[in-house]
Design a protein around this motif. Structure first.
Motif, PDB file in Angstrom:
ATOM      1  N   ILE A  83     -21.081  36.199 -11.265  1.00  0.00           N
ATOM      2  CA  ILE A  83     -20.462  34.885 -11.437  1.00  0.00           C
ATOM      3  C   ILE A  83     -21.188  34.197 -12.585  1.00  0.00           C
ATOM      4  O   ILE A  83     -22.418  34.303 -12.700  1.00  0.00           O
ATOM      5  N   PHE A  84     -20.426  33.503 -13.388  1.00  0.00           N
ATOM      6  CA  PHE A  84     -21.022  32.680 -14.436  1.00  0.00           C
ATOM      7  C   PHE A  84     -20.413  31.297 -14.299  1.00  0.00           C
ATOM      8  O   PHE A  84     -19.207  31.115 -14.512  1.00  0.00           O
ATOM      9  N   PHE A  85     -21.237  30.341 -13.874  1.00  0.00           N
ATOM     10  CA  PHE A  85     -20.783  28.946 -13.766  1.00  0.00           C
ATOM     11  C   PHE A  85     -21.026  28.278 -15.114  1.00  0.00           C
ATOM     12  O   PHE A  85     -22.135  28.356 -15.657  1.00  0.00           O
ATOM     13  N   VAL A  86     -19.982  27.649 -15.656  1.00  0.00           N
ATOM     14  CA  VAL A  86     -20.126  26.895 -16.914  1.00  0.00           C
ATOM     15  C   VAL A  86     -19.540  25.507 -16.677  1.00  0.00           C
ATOM     16  O   VAL A  86     -18.331  25.367 -16.437  1.00  0.00           O
ATOM     17  N   ARG A  87     -20.401  24.510 -16.730  1.00  0.00           N
ATOM     18  CA  ARG A  87     -19.926  23.153 -16.468  1.00  0.00           C
ATOM     19  C   ARG A  87     -18.907  22.722 -17.534  1.00  0.00           C
ATOM     20  O   ARG A  87     -19.057  23.083 -18.717  1.00  0.00           O
ATOM     21  N   LYS A  88     -17.906  21.971 -17.084  1.00  0.00           N
ATOM     22  CA  LYS A  88     -16.868  21.503 -18.024  1.00  0.00           C
ATOM     23  C   LYS A  88     -17.519  20.808 -19.213  1.00  0.00           C
ATOM     24  O   LYS A  88     -18.444  20.027 -19.030  1.00  0.00           O
ATOM     25  N   GLY A  89     -17.044  21.106 -20.389  1.00  0.00           N
ATOM     26  CA  GLY A  89     -17.529  20.420 -21.595  1.00  0.00           C
ATOM     27  C   GLY A  89     -18.698  21.124 -22.269  1.00  0.00           C
ATOM     28  O   GLY A  89     -19.125  20.709 -23.346  1.00  0.00           O
ATOM     29  N   THR A  90     -19.243  22.199 -21.657  1.00  0.00           N
ATOM     30  CA  THR A  90     -20.387  22.904 -22.262  1.00  0.00           C
ATOM     31  C   THR A  90     -19.926  23.686 -23.495  1.00  0.00           C
ATOM     32  O   THR A  90     -18.913  24.393 -23.442  1.00  0.00           O
ATOM     33  N   ARG A  91     -20.689  23.550 -24.578  1.00  0.00           N
ATOM     34  CA  ARG A  91     -20.321  24.276 -25.825  1.00  0.00           C
ATOM     35  C   ARG A  91     -20.830  25.707 -25.723  1.00  0.00           C
ATOM     36  O   ARG A  91     -22.021  25.939 -25.513  1.00  0.00           O
ATOM     37  N   LEU A  92     -19.912  26.663 -25.900  1.00  0.00           N
ATOM     38  CA  LEU A  92     -20.261  28.067 -25.680  1.00  0.00           C
ATOM     39  C   LEU A  92     -19.252  28.940 -26.398  1.00  0.00           C
ATOM     40  O   LEU A  92     -18.062  28.639 -26.386  1.00  0.00           O
ATOM     41  N   ARG A  93     -19.709  30.036 -27.034  1.00  0.00           N
ATOM     42  CA  ARG A  93     -18.780  30.975 -27.662  1.00  0.00           C
ATOM     43  C   ARG A  93     -18.575  32.170 -26.737  1.00  0.00           C
ATOM     44  O   ARG A  93     -19.541  32.739 -26.212  1.00  0.00           O
ATOM     45  N   THR A  94     -17.316  32.574 -26.577  1.00  0.00           N
ATOM     46  CA  THR A  94     -16.977  33.727 -25.732  1.00  0.00           C
ATOM     47  C   THR A  94     -17.686  34.982 -26.240  1.00  0.00           C
ATOM     48  O   THR A  94     -17.745  35.219 -27.450  1.00  0.00           O
ATOM     49  N   GLN A  95     -18.214  35.785 -25.320  1.00  0.00           N
ATOM     50  CA  GLN A  95     -18.923  37.007 -25.722  1.00  0.00           C
ATOM     51  C   GLN A  95     -18.049  38.249 -25.557  1.00  0.00           C
ATOM     52  O   GLN A  95     -18.011  39.099 -26.421  1.00  0.00           O
ATOM     53  N   GLN A  96     -17.395  38.367 -24.406  1.00  0.00           N
ATOM     54  CA  GLN A  96     -16.545  39.537 -24.166  1.00  0.00           C
ATOM     55  C   GLN A  96     -15.158  39.183 -24.690  1.00  0.00           C
ATOM     56  O   GLN A  96     -14.368  38.555 -23.991  1.00  0.00           O
ATOM     57  N   ILE A  97     -14.901  39.558 -25.944  1.00  0.00           N
ATOM     58  CA  ILE A  97     -13.666  39.109 -26.602  1.00  0.00           C
ATOM     59  C   ILE A  97     -12.565  40.135 -26.350  1.00  0.00           C
ATOM     60  O   ILE A  97     -12.769  41.331 -26.550  1.00  0.00           O
ATOM     61  N   GLY A  98     -11.428  39.675 -25.874  1.00  0.00           N
ATOM     62  CA  GLY A  98     -10.337  40.605 -25.567  1.00  0.00           C
ATOM     63  C   GLY A  98      -9.100  39.810 -25.183  1.00  0.00           C
ATOM     64  O   GLY A  98      -8.664  38.922 -25.936  1.00  0.00           O
ATOM     65  N   GLY A  99      -8.563  40.120 -24.010  1.00  0.00           N
ATOM     66  CA  GLY A  99      -7.346  39.460 -23.536  1.00  0.00           C
ATOM     67  C   GLY A  99      -7.610  38.016 -23.143  1.00  0.00           C
ATOM     68  O   GLY A  99      -8.710  37.477 -23.306  1.00  0.00           O
TER      69      GLY A  99
END
Ligand code: PLP
Length: 394
Positions: free
Chosen positions: A212-228
């Motif tokens: 599980i990866f919890f990411v609070r709304k509004g957190t700046r983050l770039r997707t790592q597993q890029i795909g669908g």
């Protein structure tokens, strides 16, 4: 010979209820949740239900839950995804010296690429040096704090709420590796202001292969597993539906059993600890006696190797782990035990017992009967006797 399993911080058995909840998704409900047809589409309902259950477990919003493959992936996502937002040259990261390699590894890689990295030390009880942490925050602007909630080797719990509040006041994004606390202590994202949090299924009686990866709304983050477009575009890859459903069941069970299980595990762990200290001379506990997960006991038997203890215990059917790792033929003592300044005579002889809600009193009694003999035997074989001829640490 029965297996007497005391290695639950490494992995846990899959709870029977979890296995049962997963089975239909290997068999009749095998559709792809992204399919347009009804056979696949119906499965999305179960993914969404699981997300809602896990969000409730964390007191978070379902949109803040991303399914990953493991704790390592969640940790990497948090650290590398933040690094991509700011760029490594502008990145100052604060972590601790005792993190799991899933955090230390990516942080050190970013340091090689130009980021500034500060690793906060711990004291002799394994507690984080909060003065050093505050000092580190006072310097140039910190972009990311990534500090674990509890340590996997000692069970020592860090004051994550205070750590997060200090980080937020300094303007940093905060991630915590909660792999060892999930299912062991209540996690309330309304109360603890972390931006990101990692959990691994196989530490709380779900299978290996789900995180599980919890990411609070509004957190700046770039997707790592890029795909669908899965996980709202935040983690490509067809959803692992059986494991997602199993994970939700595991969280539900952990929540329902936590209070009682914690009390039982603490009682059994304390019995084990007292018994071993009373019957094995030159033994010492590594880690704060109070501020520690109820299921964990890390204990050093001086003048002998943890590896040797583990092998002898394994012959008796007892599974424990050691604080040393065999790397290229040499026994490297654990970075966690070393960071605590444990004396050289004890650093190699550390053994970790980790209990679960399935651990029984009979299993504890069996260890208490067998272990003193193992220690006596190994000490009698040790070239260092009992300390008079100790090697000098170079
Ligand atoms: N973080 C901590 C504290 C751990 O104990 C572990 C596993 O031992 C991990 C991360 C990695 O989790 P996983 O095995 O799911 O990748």
């Amino acid at each position: 010979m029965n297996t007497i399993y005391f290695d639950n911080n490494a992995t846990t058995c899959v709870a029977p209820e979890v296995r049962d909840a997963m089975l239909p998704f290997f068999d009749s409900l095998y559709g792809n949740p992204s399919s347009m047809h009804a056979f696949g589409g119906q499965v999305m309902r179960y993914v969404n239900e699981a997300r809602e259950r896990i969000a409730a477990f964390l007191h978070a919003d379902p949109s803040e839950i991303i399914f990953t493959s493991c704790g390592t992936e969640s940790d990497n996502y948090a650290i590398r995804g933040t690094a991509e937002v700011f760029g490594t040259q502008n990145l100052k990261i604060i972590t601790s010296r005792v993190e799991h390699p899933a955090v230390l590894g990516p942080c050190r890689r970013l340091k090689e690429m130009g980021a500034k990295l500060i690793e906060i030390p711990v004291d002799s009880h394994g507690n984080l040096d909060l003065d050093a942490y505050q000092e580190a925050l006072r310097g140039s602007e910190t972009k990311l704090v990534t500090i674990m909630w509890a340590n996997n080797e000692t069970g020592v719990i860090f004051p994550i709420k205070q750590i997060a509040e200090l980080a937020k006041a300094a303007g940093a994004i905060v991630h915590t590796d909660a792999v060892q606390v999930a299912g062991k202590i209540p996690l309330d994202m309304r109360d603890v202001p972390v931006d990101m949090l990692s959990i691994s299924g196989h530490k709380l009686h779900a299978p290996k292969g789900i995180g599980i990866f919890f990411v609070r709304k509004g957190t700046r983050l770039r997707t790592q597993q890029i795909g669908g477009h899965q996980e709202s575009g935040r983690r490509g890859g067809t959803e692992n539906v059986p494991y997602i459903v199993g994970m939700a069941k595991a969280c539900e069970l952990a929540e329902a059993t936590m209070a009682e299980a914690t009390e039982r595990e603490r009682r059994l762990r304390d019995k084990l600890e007292k018994g071993l200290l009373a019957t094995c001379p030159d033994a010492r506990v590594n880690g704060d006696s109070e501020n520690r997960l109820a299921n964990t006991l890390n204990i050093s038997f001086e003048y002998i190797e943890g590896e040797a203890i583990t092998y002898h215990m394994s012959d008796l059917g007892i599974c424990v782990s050691t604080g040393s790792a065999c790397a290229s033929g040499s026994l490297e003592p654990s970075h966690v035990i070393r960071a605590m300044g444990v004396p050289f005579t004890a650093v190699h002889g550390s053994v970790r017992f980790s209990l679960s809600r399935y651990t029984t009193e009979e299993e504890v009694d069996y260890v208490l009967r067998e272990m003193p003999g193992v220690i006596r035997k190994l000490r009698s074989l040790s070239p260092f006797g009992k300390g008079d001829k100790l090697p000098v640490e170079l």
